[in-house]
Design a protein around this motif. Structure first.
Motif, mmCIF file in Angstrom:
data_model
loop_
_atom_site.group_PDB
_atom_site.id
_atom_site.type_symbol
_atom_site.label_atom_id
_atom_site.label_comp_id
_atom_site.label_asym_id
_atom_site.label_seq_id
_atom_site.Cartn_x
_atom_site.Cartn_y
_atom_site.Cartn_z
ATOM 1 N N TYR B 241 0.822 -1.215 0.000
ATOM 2 C CA TYR B 241 0.000 0.000 0.000
ATOM 3 C C TYR B 241 0.849 1.256 0.000
ATOM 4 C CZ TYR B 241 -3.564 -3.448 0.914
ATOM 5 O OH TYR B 241 -4.379 -4.533 0.807
ATOM 6 N N ILE B 242 1.940 1.214 -0.765
ATOM 7 C CA ILE B 242 2.783 2.403 -0.858
ATOM 8 C C ILE B 242 2.180 3.375 -1.861
ATOM 9 C CG2 ILE B 242 4.952 1.292 -0.194
ATOM 10 C CD1 ILE B 242 5.666 1.093 -3.173
ATOM 11 N N ASP B 243 2.435 4.648 -1.646
ATOM 12 C CA ASP B 243 1.976 5.689 -2.574
ATOM 13 C C ASP B 243 2.894 5.764 -3.788
ATOM 14 O OD1 ASP B 243 -0.018 6.348 -0.747
ATOM 15 O OD2 ASP B 243 1.317 7.728 0.328
ATOM 16 N N CYS B 244 4.155 5.554 -3.562
ATOM 17 C CA CYS B 244 5.154 5.602 -4.632
ATOM 18 C C CYS B 244 6.459 5.094 -4.037
ATOM 19 C CB CYS B 244 5.335 7.036 -5.147
ATOM 20 S SG CYS B 244 5.904 8.160 -3.864
ATOM 21 N N GLN B 246 9.199 6.489 -3.428
ATOM 22 C CA GLN B 246 9.871 7.376 -2.468
ATOM 23 C C GLN B 246 9.479 7.067 -1.024
ATOM 24 O OE1 GLN B 246 8.882 8.550 -5.438
ATOM 25 N NE2 GLN B 246 10.550 9.821 -6.249
ATOM 26 N N GLU B 247 8.278 6.467 -0.872
ATOM 27 C CA GLU B 247 7.854 6.126 0.494
ATOM 28 C C GLU B 247 8.805 5.096 1.127
ATOM 29 O OE1 GLU B 247 3.697 5.038 0.738
ATOM 30 O OE2 GLU B 247 3.891 4.487 2.859
ATOM 31 N N MET B 249 12.008 4.951 0.473
ATOM 32 C CA MET B 249 13.197 5.720 0.837
ATOM 33 C C MET B 249 12.962 6.507 2.129
ATOM 34 S SD MET B 249 13.920 6.704 -3.143
ATOM 35 C CE MET B 249 14.479 8.352 -2.882
ATOM 36 N N ALA B 250 11.742 6.996 2.284
ATOM 37 C CA ALA B 250 11.420 7.716 3.516
ATOM 38 C C ALA B 250 11.516 6.772 4.717
ATOM 39 C CB ALA B 250 10.019 8.323 3.430
ATOM 40 N N HIS B 375 3.143 -5.370 -9.224
ATOM 41 C CA HIS B 375 2.164 -6.097 -8.414
ATOM 42 C C HIS B 375 1.037 -6.685 -9.250
ATOM 43 C CE1 HIS B 375 0.657 -1.910 -8.515
ATOM 44 N NE2 HIS B 375 -0.527 -2.473 -8.581
ATOM 45 N N PRO B 406 -1.195 -5.813 -3.272
ATOM 46 C CA PRO B 406 -1.208 -4.346 -3.265
ATOM 47 C C PRO B 406 0.056 -3.789 -3.919
ATOM 48 C CG PRO B 406 -0.531 -5.159 -1.127
ATOM 49 C CD PRO B 406 -0.884 -6.375 -1.943
ATOM 50 N N PRO B 407 0.015 -2.539 -4.322
ATOM 51 C CA PRO B 407 1.260 -1.884 -4.750
ATOM 52 C C PRO B 407 2.265 -1.992 -3.611
ATOM 53 C CG PRO B 407 -0.638 -0.431 -5.057
ATOM 54 C CD PRO B 407 -1.125 -1.614 -4.295
#
Lengths: 443, 443
Positions: B241-244, B246-247, B249-250, B375, B406-407
């Motif tokens: 359930y990542i947005d993109c 970069q999440e 990396m965060a 996915h 999920p992504p």
């Protein structure tokens, strides 16, 4: 230039937020997998599965951007809508969907009815479809509890001044010797997979005094039983400057006490889901090997066939005996015969046919083997010689003892077995994510 | 019947007790290994090594049950005596020995002068005598810091709702494919050692949403460099359930922040001993792969030879560039070329020659590879087909995607490399307890 600062705002609410006061009757967003759909005609209950559990969302025909006909089980979705109180919902809350975004859609129907409370299928099917069967909440909960057991092991030992180590799994020989090793070719040199971190953790006692490792071990044993895996996770520790081998048992008892408290505190939901009764670990009886054999032989009218070994049925009877006589779930069996223990086990000075060692039985199954080790170089050489063992490949291990080692000992706990007994499972494969046995190398 | 209740009284004082107020001018008992002896004639300083550090004890001729002539370095001992203040002692305290009990005595002199502040010997010698060289305080401290890095990884991810998993190291095929796998025979079936838990952690994202594992991985790469090990510890996580991407990396940035705080809090002694300057991880720059190549090519007048790959010297220059321009110790390099990433990497919809992936460089060395994964089942099949790859042995992995995923994305961190860069070591073998390389299978 763009930077990451470690923060990330999620639109989706966590369970904690969904169950908080301030969200009630407010808009919220939640993401999850569609665990089940109950279509009632005008409305449909779309139950989402998230890491924390199930959450009920409601689709009213005409009130959202989608119709129930667009939805399928195993889709992953992100929904937005209003949160309201609903006593009959799994968490006492539900979300009335205004917008539903499909994140992914399955290509085929599920092979197992994972939304049933209890997954009604064979172990074989569960293992063949492992990534699906574990989506069942009860199946999944077992491994959350397993996490708690590992986590408690580490946290307790950190508190007790242990250092965590990582030791190699590929080596030139195994710790216990014998034929039960997987062999491989390592850049054209013969190598084996580690049966245990035994030699390494002992060597590291001379460095850190107390060490532990939680990692895989490999046993090429030709056992295809309900209790055996050919690869499993071992919770190992080794401690120096011990007063006697009972100190190791005391440390393990302390760990079990800590673990049960952690499970109660952080894994209550999973314990409840699986109806687990935590065992009493406030005190654990200890009994000598020969005495234990005698006790069960007398009480259960069973002849002692081999005075130097415990048969699985005898272990089960010892478990039963201590449950009946002392209401004990665990029992330490001590002083195993020397000939059944590896060369590095320290013999009992009061009777060298026995060792300063122990097994821990949990509901009649061995989950730990441990004991005091020989720390004197000459004593180690003598024992090896008496057994007629080759020391080739052991040079660095033996050299360590030339240069001073404190009295020490330790143990290894089979994580899957501990989990199995705690959950009352009948087969150790039930408590291993991806079991490896003589016939199973996949998934 | 005797019982263990988890408690064990030690006669010996811990460091904390030895440094407490109430023990001053009182009798105390302390156990340890004799790290060094300074014989001054009438008195001798006998420095004990314990897990917490060094402690000075003093033997005055005629005042104890032993003479300094009875003592040797590397003995392990238990001493009793009076604690007093002594500013020149390592901990500001010393113990005047009245009784000394020898627990074990070495058979031979030490092969290395481990009591030197800095172990003045070759890497080769350090590794050959591993269980001895690590008794040096500086050598040992490296692995305490390594413990902190692992511990922080787990603790941070537990907080972030991740579940810990244990995945098998023996399998029927590797995640990345290719020739870099160790092969073994598994009960007469061909098998390989896991290069990474990649497939398993992805499969478990469908179950737990967020998972991590800290365990060994095996690479049969024929690289004999200062940066490569053939077995190492990988800190892996995978999140759904990542947005993109970069999440991801965060999340890694959050981990690094947490780790530096934990080191400051619980490993200050070791940081001080090794003179480690903790890097600034409050923000980490991100730069595209192609852009990074361009920047260093311009600044350092270096021709781009291969636009699809980063050479080690280019990585080093990127590290240098971001240190010089932004005072950054870390840099995320994003959007690696598709042809250099495995099939499961998600291509960038805005330019499919690149992927939604990243490496993290620390002082110019790659310590992490990560990214978003495909996915969608069909997309995964298409990518495999486009690469002409066989799917044999991948059935269960691929089936997982048929049933909704999920992504998601994740990463793997090389623990030894992270430790190496943090400590400013020149060779990754310095930060591995028992390294395995093409020539080294022992100890």
């Amino acid at each position: 230039m763009k930077f990451l600062d470690g923060k990330w705002e999620k639109k989706e609410c966590s369970f904690e937020e969904l169950l908080s006061d301030h969200i009630l009757n407010q808009q919220a967003c939640v993401a999850g997998a569609i665990h089940s759909i109950r279509n009632m005609g005008e409305i449909a209950f779309v139950i989402l599965r998230k890491k924390e559990g199930l959450f009920q969302t409601v689709l009213e025909e005409g009130k959202a951007n989608v119709s129930v006909r667009d939805l399928k089980e195993a889709m992953t979705v992100r929904v937005t809508g209003t949160v309201s109180q609903e006593e009959r919902a799994p968490q006492g809350r539900e979300l009335l969907i205004s917008n539903l975004e499909v994140l992914s859609s399955p290509a085929e129907p599920l092979p197992l009815a994972i939304d049933k409370w209890k997954l009604n299928t064979s172990l074989e099917a569960k293992l063949n479809f492992r990534s699906i069967s574990l989506r069942n909440l009860q199946e999944r909960a077992k491994f959350r509890i397993q996490e708690g057991l590992t986590r408690a092991f580490r946290d307790y030992l950190y508190e007790q001044g242990f250092t965590e180590i990582h030791t190699p799994k590929i080596g030139s020989r195994g710790a216990e010797g014998g034929a039960n090793m997987f062999k491989l070719s390592y850049f054209h040199k013969p190598a084996v997979l580690a049966q245990s971190p035994q030699f390494y953790k002992q060597m590291m006692v001379g460095v850190f005094d107390r060490v532990f490792e939680t990692g895989p071990v490999f046993r090429a044993e030709k056992h295809n039983t309900k209790r055996h895996l050919n690869e499993y996770t071992s919770l190992d520790f080794e401690m120096g400057y011990i007063d006697c081998f009972q100190e190791i048992m005391a440390m393990e008892t302390g760990y079990l006490q800590y673990a049960m408290e952690l499970l109660k505190k952080d894994y209550a939901k999973e314990l409840e889901m699986l109806k687990v009764q935590l065992p009493d670990v406030s005190r654990i009886p200890q009994v000598r090997f020969d005495e234990a054999k005698q006790l069960v032989s007398e009480k259960y009218k069973r002849q002692i066939r081999n005075p130097f070994d415990l048969e699985p049925e005898e272990e089960a009877l010892i478990g039963r005996y201590f449950k009946e006589e002392y209401d004990a779930d665990f029992v330490f069996v001590t002083h195993y015969p020397s000939k059944k223990r590896p060369f590095y086990a320290m013999d009992d000075p009061e009777g060298t046919r026995y060792t300063l060692s122990f097994d821990l039985l949990f509901h009649g199954l061995e989950i730990t083997t441990g004991g005091q080790r020989i720390h004197d170089y000459q004593a180690l050489c003598d024992k090896l010689a008496a057994r007629g063992m080759e020391t080739e490949g052991m040079e660095e291990y033996l050299d360590t003892f030339k240069h001073g080692m404190p009295p020490h000992g330790g143990l290894g706990i089979g994580l899957e077995r501990l989990t199995m007994q705690l959950l009352g499972e009948d087969n150790v494969r039930e408590t291993c994510l991806f079991p490896r046995d003589m016939n199973r190398l996949e998934p």
